[in-house]
Design an enzyme around this catalytic site. Sequence first.
Site, mmCIF file in Angstrom:
data_model
loop_
_atom_site.group_PDB
_atom_site.id
_atom_site.type_symbol
_atom_site.label_atom_id
_atom_site.label_comp_id
_atom_site.label_asym_id
_atom_site.label_seq_id
_atom_site.Cartn_x
_atom_site.Cartn_y
_atom_site.Cartn_z
ATOM 1 N N ASN A 13 0.836 -1.211 0.000
ATOM 2 C CA ASN A 13 0.000 0.000 0.000
ATOM 3 C C ASN A 13 0.867 1.256 0.000
ATOM 4 O O ASN A 13 0.533 2.248 -0.654
ATOM 5 C CB ASN A 13 -0.961 -0.006 1.193
ATOM 6 C CG ASN A 13 -2.181 -0.867 0.925
ATOM 7 O OD1 ASN A 13 -3.050 -0.499 0.136
ATOM 8 N ND2 ASN A 13 -2.232 -2.035 1.542
ATOM 9 N N MET A 89 0.411 -3.103 12.169
ATOM 10 C CA MET A 89 -0.266 -4.174 12.901
ATOM 11 C C MET A 89 -0.409 -3.902 14.402
ATOM 12 O O MET A 89 -0.238 -4.806 15.220
ATOM 13 C CB MET A 89 0.485 -5.506 12.681
ATOM 14 C CG MET A 89 0.635 -5.883 11.218
ATOM 15 S SD MET A 89 -0.955 -5.963 10.361
ATOM 16 C CE MET A 89 -1.535 -7.530 10.990
ATOM 17 N N LEU A 92 -3.782 1.622 18.037
ATOM 18 C CA LEU A 92 -3.347 2.880 18.646
ATOM 19 C C LEU A 92 -4.383 3.349 19.674
ATOM 20 O O LEU A 92 -5.585 3.230 19.450
ATOM 21 C CB LEU A 92 -3.159 3.944 17.560
ATOM 22 C CG LEU A 92 -2.001 3.644 16.596
ATOM 23 C CD1 LEU A 92 -2.069 4.541 15.376
ATOM 24 C CD2 LEU A 92 -0.655 3.786 17.298
ATOM 25 N N HIS A 108 -8.319 -1.515 5.699
ATOM 26 C CA HIS A 108 -8.606 -2.845 6.275
ATOM 27 C C HIS A 108 -9.202 -3.748 5.188
ATOM 28 O O HIS A 108 -10.084 -3.314 4.451
ATOM 29 C CB HIS A 108 -9.583 -2.701 7.450
ATOM 30 C CG HIS A 108 -9.886 -4.011 8.084
ATOM 31 N ND1 HIS A 108 -8.972 -4.680 8.869
ATOM 32 C CD2 HIS A 108 -10.982 -4.813 8.015
ATOM 33 C CE1 HIS A 108 -9.491 -5.829 9.259
ATOM 34 N NE2 HIS A 108 -10.710 -5.930 8.756
#
Length: 215
Positions: A13, A89, A92, A108
């Site tokens: 990404n 991964m 937060l 996601h």
Amino acid sequence: MNLGILVSGRGSNLQAIIEAIQKGILRNRIALVISDKEGAQAIERCEKYRLAHRVIKREDFKKKEDFELALAGALREAGVELVVLAGFMRVLSPLFLQSFPMKVINIHPSLTPAFRGLRAQGQALEYGARITGCTVHFVTEELDNGPVIAQACVPVLPEDSEETLSQRILEHEHRILPQVIKWISEGRLRVEGRKVWVEGARYGTLPFNPDLEDF
Ligand code: GRF
């Protein structure tokens, strides 16, 4: 808008964002990439494209709080205005999110709120879903469940394995994540509670909601 990109692994990404900038579709600057894993493939991409990058590992801090303060501090110092979680991964906490209110997004690999958490593609297969996809959402305290900005749907085929399905979803991740960065940078998002609309976008056509304009 200066981007800060958080990664943990492969970084495909991140690569999609780099390529969109190179093509001139995105006018952003990647101010800093942070990996929480040493030796992540994403770091090799940073080296290849000479992007500022740092490794900040959770294990190097006693408390999660201090780890997150280090992340936020590094991003601030680099002048980051939008934080993009691209295969990061870790969850937060509000402590970090308060430093960048409504300025943290995540990609996601499912249509949230379905199949949140790890192995979303495997979860969709095991559940027997016929359609799954990917979501770009604002990050809130709840795992993979912040306000949805864009989704793309992908069929689950009878012969799919977790790998083939993941690959098919990934192609769409690489479209919707840069597209959302562009919309945010253009100041086109209108947020009303959980509902997010894109000014001037065309809605109502599958498989994209809203229609992508650039990818
Ligand atoms: C992607 O499937 C993303 O949706 C998920 O983690 C994976 C990261 O892939 N959050 P990459 O590191 O960007 O290649």
